[in-house]
Write an enzyme that holds these catalytic residues in place. Structure first.
Site, PDB file in Angstrom:
ATOM      1  N   ARG A  94       3.860  25.203  44.766  1.00 51.72           N
ATOM      2  CA  ARG A  94       5.075  24.764  45.458  1.00 51.72           C
ATOM      3  C   ARG A  94       4.974  24.915  46.962  1.00 51.72           C
ATOM      4  NH1 ARG A  94       9.555  28.170  42.314  1.00 51.72           N
ATOM      5  NH2 ARG A  94       7.887  29.711  42.558  1.00 51.72           N
ATOM      6  N   LYS A 132      -4.439  34.421  28.561  1.00 53.82           N
ATOM      7  CA  LYS A 132      -3.559  35.189  27.707  1.00 53.82           C
ATOM      8  C   LYS A 132      -2.306  35.586  28.484  1.00 53.82           C
ATOM      9  CE  LYS A 132      -5.162  39.894  28.523  1.00 53.82           C
ATOM     10  NZ  LYS A 132      -3.884  40.492  28.919  1.00 53.82           N
ATOM     11  N   HIS A 142     -11.304  37.329  29.071  1.00 48.49           N
ATOM     12  CA  HIS A 142     -12.368  37.686  30.002  1.00 48.49           C
ATOM     13  C   HIS A 142     -13.277  38.785  29.458  1.00 48.49           C
ATOM     14  CE1 HIS A 142      -9.233  40.626  31.157  1.00 48.49           C
ATOM     15  NE2 HIS A 142     -10.231  41.408  31.450  1.00 48.49           N
ATOM     16  N   LYS A 197     -18.083  39.520  29.324  1.00 45.01           N
ATOM     17  CA  LYS A 197     -18.826  40.666  29.840  1.00 45.01           C
ATOM     18  C   LYS A 197     -20.180  40.796  29.134  1.00 45.01           C
ATOM     19  CE  LYS A 197     -14.761  43.332  31.218  1.00 45.01           C
ATOM     20  NZ  LYS A 197     -15.065  43.373  32.649  1.00 45.01           N
ATOM     21  N   GLU A 248      -7.000  52.847  30.704  1.00 47.25           N
ATOM     22  CA  GLU A 248      -6.843  52.627  32.140  1.00 47.25           C
ATOM     23  C   GLU A 248      -6.229  53.871  32.764  1.00 47.25           C
ATOM     24  OE1 GLU A 248      -5.810  48.290  33.275  1.00 47.25           O
ATOM     25  OE2 GLU A 248      -4.687  48.687  31.449  1.00 47.25           O
ATOM     26  N   HIS A 268      -8.145  41.400  23.295  1.00 43.89           N
ATOM     27  CA  HIS A 268      -9.405  42.079  23.620  1.00 43.89           C
ATOM     28  C   HIS A 268      -9.941  42.925  22.469  1.00 43.89           C
ATOM     29  CE1 HIS A 268      -8.535  40.625  27.502  1.00 43.89           C
ATOM     30  NE2 HIS A 268      -7.875  41.653  27.980  1.00 43.89           N
TER      31      HIS A 268
END
Length: 515
Positions: free
Chosen positions: A65, A177, A207, A211, A245, A269
């Site tokens: 935009r 996703k 993703h 890997k 994480e 995943h």
């Protein structure tokens, strides 16, 4: 008679020593202002160009935009490349790549903007030699997928007639996703995509599947005879798949609240990792053969009867992370103080096949945990007879094969060895393989590999809608069970999750690995 060697799908069939190079093509990127585009997609495109894997006339079209000109968009890409590219910046590469940058300003429901996009693609075909081959990358929220895909169809962008030589340009769509938020919404989304693009032209990006270490699961299992004979219930006690994480939700409150750890990570995943670990040997490594074996695994998954004691969920509360005091999930900006969204999820699954009968697969993911790590741990049964007394093996645990996906990509084998000296004392030792220490060539970033595969039309690493729907069939009953339970259990930031996750394994005499 010697058998003909199977072709390696990761190499050019004309010369397997050479990497594959994309043909004439362009990529239209919707959502150019988002983190995904700036931190992953744009840098990956530059890195591919820097490695000589994109054609000279490759073109990138941004759609948003913003009231930008082409040069404004080029500056955005430049800043993203400078901040996040993996390979060194080279002026000559940038100059050639940036000549193919174009920008189209408009909303997703703006007919005039899509007419401009069509003219832009035609201009690039004439000036840059793209051949009309175009990938549409939807780096936008799923709620806009339907609008954009319908616009592509309405304005004749989803397909194009063959030229005078009978060559028909390809058109592909790339979606990120989450692929829906439950089985019903996933089916609706798949219907929208499949109503415009044929299944082989829809690329659903996960993703993690790009890997190197994830792909090495297949190489490790099927290229080495030492593993496959023991890769079954006769020898394997259980499998743990962890994605931890050490950060909180950051600025993702608008996306994360209402989605949660299970939808965000387990549905895609971790279930994909489990399928690669548990699958049977494919007849080849082409897309259809790999997909078929993964689907067999997902369709064979059985949930335990007691979800109250075989699953766990939690929310991180205030605590200490890396020596710093951090706030809890409910104190994060943009999060409802009554939110029931989980930031930690752990589930127990069984694969009802002869190979894996009786072997539990434990999947867990969470934010604000002890450290950042993604790994697959295959834990083996104890030896049936240990001719040592209890003191000799006091510290001995079970053998394990640990595949480290990130960071420090590699593989660790844990086994018992005699301690030097006269006494027969056995202790755990590790044998370690690290990608960084064994190969001089640095691994490509996952998005490099996946974007190149899109341009090549090579889909082995992209789940089709059947896999997505099977994953939701597994997860939906667990999410429904949690919805009836109320609030998730709190766990202090910097720890390894709620107590219920430890009890989940303790009931079966097992413990989580501490990576």
């Amino acid at each position: 008679m010697a058998s003909t060697p199977r072709p390696n799908p990761l190499r050019d069939p004309q010369d397997r020593r050479l990497p594959r190079i994309a043909g004439p093509s362009s990529l239209v990127l919707f959502g150019v202002t988002g983190d995904l585009s700036r931190k992953k997609v744009m840098p990956a495109i530059y890195d591919l160009a820097n490695r000589g894997l994109l054609p000279p006339g490759f073109s990138l079209v941004g759609f948003a935009r913003r009231d930008w000109e082409d040069q404004d968009f080029a500056q955005i890409v430049y800043d993203a490349v400078k901040a996040n590219a993996r390979t060194p910046f080279r002026e000559e590469v940038w100059r050639q790549l940036s000549e193919g940058f174009r920008f189209v300003s408009g909303n997703f429901d703006d007919d005039e903007a899509f007419d401009t996009l069509r003219r832009t693609m035609h201009e690039l075909e004439e000036v840059r030699g793209t051949g009309g081959n175009t990938a549409f990358y939807l780096a936008i929220p799923p709620s806009f997928f339907g609008v954009v895909v319908d616009q592509l169809k309405e304005h004749g962008l989803a397909e194009q007639a063959a030229d005078a030589d009978g060559v028909q340009p390809w058109r592909r769509v790339v979606v990120e996703k989450p692929f829906g938020h439950d089985l019903e919404s996933a089916r609706e989304l798949n219907a929208v995509l499949d109503g415009v693009f044929p299944p082989e032209s829809v690329f659903r990006i996960d993703h993690y599947l790009g890997k190197e270490t994830v792909q090495n699961i297949l190489a490790m299992r099927f290229a080495n005879n030492m593993f496959e004979p023991i890769w079954n219930a006769n020898y394997v006690d259980h499998v743990q798949i962890t994605m931890a994480e050490d950060i909180g939700i950051g600025g993702r409150a608008g996306y994360y609240d209402g989605i949660g750890a299970a939808r965000d990570v387990i549905q895609n995943h971790l279930l994909q990792l489990m399928a690669l670990v548990a699958m049977e040997e494919p007849t080849s490594f082409d897309a259809e053969s790999l997909r078929l074996e993964k689907q067999k695994v997902l369709s064979s998954v059985v949930l335990p009867s007691r979800l109250d004691i075989t699953t766990a969920r939690g929310q991180y509360s205030p605590g200490w992370q890396g020596g710093e005091k951090v706030i809890g999930f409910l104190e994060e900006e943009g999060i409802r103080r009554t939110s029931r969204t989980e930031t930690f999820a752990a589930i127990t699954l069984h694969v009802d096949t002869r190979r894996w009968a009786g072997v539990p697969f434990y999947l867990r993911t969470g934010k604000r945990l002890g450290r950042r790590v993604t790994e697959v741990a295959v834990v083996f049964k104890r030896a049936p007879h240990l001719p040592f007394n209890a003191t000799s093996t006091e510290e001995l645990t079970q053998n394990a094969l640990v595949i480290r996906v990130q960071p420090d990509e590699g593989l660790t084998m844990r086994f018992g060895s005699k301690v030097p000296g006269t006494a027969m004392e056995i202790r755990d030792v590790n044998m370690d393989f690290a990608y960084g220490g064994s190969f001089t060539e640095a691994s490509a970033e996952a998005y490099e590999r996946l974007i190149l595969d899109v341009l090549l039309g090579d889909p082995p690493l992209f789940p089709r809608h059947e896999e997505v729907e099977l994953s939701w069939k597994i997860l939906d009953p667990i999410l429904e069970h949690w919805a009836r339970k109320g609030k998730p259990e709190a766990y202090p930031s910097g720890t390894w999750g709620p107590e219920s996750a430890d009890k989940m394994l303790a009931r079966e005499g097992r413990t989580w690995r501490r990576p």
